[in-house]
Design a protein around this motif. Structure first.
Motif, PDB file in Angstrom:
ATOM      1  N   LEU A  69       2.182   1.745  -3.480  1.00  0.00           N
ATOM      2  CA  LEU A  69       1.130   2.271  -4.350  1.00  0.00           C
ATOM      3  C   LEU A  69       0.878   3.752  -4.076  1.00  0.00           C
ATOM      4  O   LEU A  69       0.710   4.535  -5.010  1.00  0.00           O
ATOM      5  N   GLU A  70       0.843   4.123  -2.801  1.00  0.00           N
ATOM      6  CA  GLU A  70       0.626   5.527  -2.446  1.00  0.00           C
ATOM      7  C   GLU A  70       1.720   6.410  -3.026  1.00  0.00           C
ATOM      8  O   GLU A  70       1.443   7.505  -3.527  1.00  0.00           O
TER       9      GLU A  70
ATOM     10  N   LEU B 209       0.824  -1.214   0.000  1.00  0.00           N
ATOM     11  CA  LEU B 209       0.000   0.000   0.000  1.00  0.00           C
ATOM     12  C   LEU B 209       0.859   1.265   0.000  1.00  0.00           C
ATOM     13  O   LEU B 209       0.556   2.237  -0.694  1.00  0.00           O
TER      14      LEU B 209
ATOM     15  N   SER C 153      -4.562   4.700  -4.454  1.00  0.00           N
ATOM     16  CA  SER C 153      -4.120   3.464  -3.810  1.00  0.00           C
ATOM     17  C   SER C 153      -5.278   2.800  -3.079  1.00  0.00           C
ATOM     18  O   SER C 153      -5.508   1.596  -3.222  1.00  0.00           O
TER      19      SER C 153
END
Length: 148
Positions: A53-54, A50, A62
């Motif tokens: 992705l952020e 995560l 995300s």
């Protein structure tokens, strides 16, 4: 999906509480459910993924990506288990599918705000899981290495 060494250890150590039912059809169903969770849902719960992705697409994208894909996995499980679920995922005993599913529902609802009303079978199963002492005892906050 072959039995892992951990699964085999647990089966040998605690034969009175098998992770897989003896019935071949229900055994295959448990392995399939565990595979869906292991490959499609659980990776999206990993904080490192995560965070990556952020950094690449931003926090909103995300979260949206994770929610969409977690819901796809939950829908697959809903369709897979709806005709087999009783008190638990594949009957009246807790098996591998339940062990995999219960914590994923907890994280899906608490961290990702997934609306479980879209998944009536899984929601009903989760109500059964909530009263299991094992589920409470296995929560991350209750582990010896938890940061408080």
């Amino acid at each position: 999906m072959e039995a892992s060494s951990e699964q085999q250890y647990l089966e040998d150590k605690y034969p009175q509480r098998p992770l897989l039912p003896a019935d071949p059809r229900l055994k295959a169903l448990n392995l399939r459910a565990a595979s869906i969770i292991n490959s499609n849902i659980q990776p999206l719960h990993m904080l490192s993924l995560l965070k990556h992705l952020e950094e690449k697409v931003g926090p909103e994208e995300s979260l949206s990506f994770a929610q969409l894909n977690i819901e796809k996995g939950l829908l697959a499980l809903e369709m897979l288990l709806k005709d087999f679920a009783s008190r638990y995922a594949t009957g009246d005993e807790v098996y591998m599918a339940d062990v995999f599913l219960a914590p994923q529902i907890v994280v899906s609802t608490s961290r990702f705000n997934i609306n479980m009303s879209k998944f009536p079978t899984l929601s009903r199963l989760y109500e059964s899981y909530k009263i299991l002492l094992e589920l409470e005892a296995s929560s991350p906050e209750r582990q010896p290495d938890a940061v408080h």
